[in-house]
Write an enzyme that holds these catalytic residues in place. Structure first.
Site, PDB file in Angstrom:
ATOM      1  N   GLU A 151      25.807  22.197  50.509  1.00  0.00           N
ATOM      2  CA  GLU A 151      26.937  22.558  49.642  1.00  0.00           C
ATOM      3  C   GLU A 151      26.917  21.657  48.397  1.00  0.00           C
ATOM      4  O   GLU A 151      26.968  22.140  47.274  1.00  0.00           O
ATOM      5  CB  GLU A 151      28.236  22.377  50.416  1.00  0.00           C
ATOM      6  CG  GLU A 151      29.476  22.694  49.604  1.00  0.00           C
ATOM      7  CD  GLU A 151      30.758  22.275  50.314  1.00  0.00           C
ATOM      8  OE1 GLU A 151      30.675  21.526  51.308  1.00  0.00           O
ATOM      9  OE2 GLU A 151      31.840  22.680  49.838  1.00  0.00           O
ATOM     10  N   HIS A 152      26.839  20.345  48.634  1.00  0.00           N
ATOM     11  CA  HIS A 152      26.738  19.375  47.539  1.00  0.00           C
ATOM     12  C   HIS A 152      25.431  18.623  47.685  1.00  0.00           C
ATOM     13  O   HIS A 152      25.144  18.102  48.765  1.00  0.00           O
ATOM     14  CB  HIS A 152      27.875  18.359  47.599  1.00  0.00           C
ATOM     15  CG  HIS A 152      29.247  18.956  47.614  1.00  0.00           C
ATOM     16  ND1 HIS A 152      29.952  19.153  48.785  1.00  0.00           N
ATOM     17  CD2 HIS A 152      30.029  19.389  46.602  1.00  0.00           C
ATOM     18  CE1 HIS A 152      31.133  19.680  48.490  1.00  0.00           C
ATOM     19  NE2 HIS A 152      31.210  19.844  47.174  1.00  0.00           N
ATOM     20  N   HIS A 175      21.226  68.084  42.761  1.00  0.00           N
ATOM     21  CA  HIS A 175      21.093  67.003  41.777  1.00  0.00           C
ATOM     22  C   HIS A 175      20.293  67.492  40.568  1.00  0.00           C
ATOM     23  O   HIS A 175      20.624  67.188  39.427  1.00  0.00           O
ATOM     24  CB  HIS A 175      20.407  65.782  42.401  1.00  0.00           C
ATOM     25  CG  HIS A 175      21.296  64.951  43.265  1.00  0.00           C
ATOM     26  ND1 HIS A 175      21.905  65.440  44.393  1.00  0.00           N
ATOM     27  CD2 HIS A 175      21.696  63.652  43.156  1.00  0.00           C
ATOM     28  CE1 HIS A 175      22.622  64.474  44.945  1.00  0.00           C
ATOM     29  NE2 HIS A 175      22.511  63.384  44.218  1.00  0.00           N
ATOM     30  N   HIS A 197      36.707  13.779  54.772  1.00  0.00           N
ATOM     31  CA  HIS A 197      37.346  15.106  54.834  1.00  0.00           C
ATOM     32  C   HIS A 197      37.769  15.443  56.255  1.00  0.00           C
ATOM     33  O   HIS A 197      38.786  16.086  56.483  1.00  0.00           O
ATOM     34  CB  HIS A 197      36.412  16.199  54.308  1.00  0.00           C
ATOM     35  CG  HIS A 197      36.471  16.347  52.819  1.00  0.00           C
ATOM     36  ND1 HIS A 197      37.617  16.695  52.153  1.00  0.00           N
ATOM     37  CD2 HIS A 197      35.519  16.176  51.868  1.00  0.00           C
ATOM     38  CE1 HIS A 197      37.370  16.748  50.845  1.00  0.00           C
ATOM     39  NE2 HIS A 197      36.117  16.425  50.649  1.00  0.00           N
ATOM     40  N   ASP A 205      34.397  17.498  42.642  1.00  0.00           N
ATOM     41  CA  ASP A 205      35.517  17.940  43.483  1.00  0.00           C
ATOM     42  C   ASP A 205      36.782  18.130  42.661  1.00  0.00           C
ATOM     43  O   ASP A 205      37.625  18.957  42.994  1.00  0.00           O
ATOM     44  CB  ASP A 205      35.804  16.896  44.577  1.00  0.00           C
ATOM     45  CG  ASP A 205      34.699  16.850  45.615  1.00  0.00           C
ATOM     46  OD1 ASP A 205      33.950  17.838  45.725  1.00  0.00           O
ATOM     47  OD2 ASP A 205      34.567  15.809  46.300  1.00  0.00           O
ATOM     48  N   GLN A 228      32.590  12.206  51.504  1.00  0.00           N
ATOM     49  CA  GLN A 228      32.472  13.472  52.217  1.00  0.00           C
ATOM     50  C   GLN A 228      33.006  13.321  53.640  1.00  0.00           C
ATOM     51  O   GLN A 228      33.750  14.161  54.139  1.00  0.00           O
ATOM     52  CB  GLN A 228      31.004  13.915  52.263  1.00  0.00           C
ATOM     53  CG  GLN A 228      30.783  15.286  52.876  1.00  0.00           C
ATOM     54  CD  GLN A 228      31.622  16.348  52.215  1.00  0.00           C
ATOM     55  OE1 GLN A 228      32.544  16.884  52.813  1.00  0.00           O
ATOM     56  NE2 GLN A 228      31.357  16.629  50.953  1.00  0.00           N
TER      57      GLN A 228
END
Lengths: 424, 424
Positions: free
Chosen positions: A322-323, A415, A258, A356, A255
């Site tokens: 996220e993960h 209506h 990145h 991924d 991770q």
């Protein structure tokens, strides 16, 4: 990594906060580019390609022969790997369809819901340090499965005006209908507002830098849908003493590499484990080509030691990663208690990197705590679910008094009339 | 209504444009209120309640005895109608769950997806001319079905500091966990950022005026999710000569009475039909309590005559109506060809008002052409879909080379290492 031992719950909120993404100083620049592309179309796109990407192109649309040339360049091994990943992603996403079920809520009152592909979608694939062809699979495959008619792909060309061959190979594999060599804010603007050569889309997907993120926020205000809000990628590893420190270190590094702003969080049940992971991190980091980026990311990252598994679960649910990797005994039972996460990796043989690329799940996931309210990309992201109702005259009779009463109680006489007049 | 005969396709885009909603002049005011509530919490909420709603409240949270009092006031007939609507909405929405299916994309590689309710959601229910308790059913029922733990409801009180009894009855019926007498921008701010008495939510739902719409746009930029972008309500009626002009006029009026900015569009196959509808409109309009509003809306509305059903379908797909009524022979076959709409009403006995209240479908739908990319509210709107993957050691072996190749091709060595180190 910063080590935090048994923090009090009152401090969790502060501990788990992500660095705030301040786009304020970008907004004026981004607005200007969006506005100019909206007004001047392709001319503005060319202007900014020259200014930002240092490349001049007569035509931005990728031609068939370029795609064929790229196919010839990509190695057989890489093609096979891309095809395998595509196969798994297709298997998983093709199960995200559900048969239309007609529900008779009352005799003669039939209601149903049907998924219809969004006609025109745009996929943005960043260039830069890594050619993210895997993201093309993650966005293009569900788009195709959903039945999107036009799938437009934009990606910035290199200095020679080319896209990476693997990008082109993946784009044709998923069935992108048009591919454009356009990057950054001007690509988002072109897909949102349209130009002489690009017809506007209804929804835009894909990652990008802060400028692209800011541009997607703006066009969302104009009613063009986007996949989800963006933030730096992140992983949370939850580990007990059954975990292998070397595996954890490798996951944290995958991770961290990145970028310097990547978020890495280790939630452990003992400080011994954290120390062993630290040792492994130092060993493995040295061997990485991207060790500078990864090292920076690790400096901003945290290892939190909690007293028991219940507290660990509570903490990761508050973080909403996220993960989330669960490297614990009884990971199945723990997974049942996870309520906030983008994608969850169970056990000691499920590294984030399989998700991924190739396990089949989607890697476009909510970062920055958005997993509390947002889902990752799926076929759902590329369809609208239209509802239908059909009443018979008898069905209308059944429901008439209910509708009339409610409409009148809300002060909406017309209506009620729409029902009454049909039953006169 | 403005009559347009067989317009050229080149003019459709202009013809179908909605009036632009310009929030620019509101933004500063709205920002200021959001910011003050964020900083000063309840004190700021009280301040703006006094300023905008002209009401001073010591406590904004509705007490149990107020709910019981309201229940006593609401007539048995209205309760029965609300219960019937709730029953139908529940039947339809309770079918929006799908069993978790574990997919083995490769031997030893298991992937699945699970829907988990968003823990904390906020529902905004406007006050004003009509007490929209029907919207409470449309938002509260799917929220409860989805398993949301906290369902906070905010609605502006009247001058005496009360909420409409039907609002309170509907709120307790759907299982709102807390009800607050707060309106407008300060309500959105309180739910988004939290105050001393309101804990912040992850997603905010519900209609509102331009200030509320603008506020929802801002808090979305801060990462709080919203149901969908908002615009004036609208109906498109598609009618051939099998249609009853009186029914169509009643449907157009039931949309028009919502407000002067309501959008009403008639797509007909003959000008005779349009003339007959006009006649009916004049007749029926006279008898409406809200005829001034409805009359204004009709002035801005259009009747377009096209040459054949194919053109009609193409036109309504380009318009992407919130509500689409198909008053035509062969409405089932036509419905199959609709790709852009929020909710579709088939045949001569399915007026929009049944969907507004009681057929079972949701009435929170995409307006303003957003139906091209957005769906109406459903159980999906209240859940996140979390993905999971679990690999065995053998599964990891199966997928290893694919992941390593792809990671290296993207220049992400540590991603490859996370796989390799596990198979050493």
């Amino acid at each position: 990594m910063e080590l935090i031992l048994q923090p009090a719950k009152t401090t969790w909120h502060r501990l788990l906060q992500r660095p705030a993404l301040d786009l304020a100083d970008l907004t004026e620049k981004v607005k200007a580019v969006l506005e100019e592309v909206r007004l001047n179309g392709d001319a503005a796109v060319r202007k900014y390609a020259l200014l930002f990407d240092r490349v001049e192109l007569n035509t931005t649309e990728v031609q068939q022969q370029e795609i064929e040339a790229a196919e010839a360049i990509v190695s057989a091994e890489l093609k096979a790997a891309i095809n395998t990943a595509a196969k798994n992603i297709t298997s998983f996403h093709s199960k995200q369809f559900y048969p239309v079920e007609v529900i008779e809520t009352m005799p003669g009152v039939q209601c149903w819901r049907k998924s219809v592909g969004i006609e025109k979608v745009g996929l943005y694939i960043p260039g830069g340090t890594a050619p993210l062809f895997s993201t093309i699979l993650m966005l293009g495959i569900p788009a195709k499965l959903a039945g999107c008619k036009e799938i437009i792909l934009c990606s910035p060309p290199d200095k020679t005006g080319k896209l990476h061959p693997a990008i082109l190979y993946a784009a044709q594999l998923v069935g992108a209908t048009k591919i454009f060599k356009i990057g950054g804010v001007q690509a988002i603007a072109a897909m949102a507002y349209g130009t002489e050569t690009i017809s506007p889309v209804s929804k835009i997907f894909g990652p990008g830098n802060q400028y692209v993120t800011c541009a997607k926020q703006f066009i969302q205000q104009d009613g063009i849908a986007i996949d989800m809000p963006a933030g730096p990628s992140e992983v949370c590893v939850m580990a007990d003493d059954s975990a292998n420190p070397a595996f954890i270190a490798a996951d944290l590094l995958s991770q961290a590499e990145h970028g310097a702003d990547s978020q890495v969080l280790l939630v452990a049940l003992s400080s011994e484990l954290v120390n062993n992971v630290e040792e492994e991190l130092n060993k493995q980091l040295e061997l990485l080509p991207r060790k500078d980026l990864a090292g920076k990311a690790l400096q901003n990252s945290k290892a939190i030691v909690v007293s028991n598994i219940d507290e660990a679960i509570e903490l990761v649910n508050e973080y909403a990663a996220e993960h989330l990797i669960i490297s614990c005994d009884g990971h199945e039972a723990i997974a049942e208690r996870i309520v906030n996460a983008g994608s969850v990796f169970l056990g000691h043989y499920s590294p984030e990197s399989v998700g991924d690329y190739a396990s089949g799940t989607n890697h476009t996931l909510p970062t920055n705590g958005y997993a509390r309210a947002y889902s990752g990309v799926s076929v759902d992201s590329f369809v609208k679910k239209i509802t239908y109702q059909k009443l018979t005259e008898q069905g209308l009779q059944q429901i008439a008094s209910t509708v009339e009463l409610l409409a009148e109680a809300e002060g909406l006489q017309a209506h009620a009339n729409a029902v009454r007049i049909r039953l006169k």
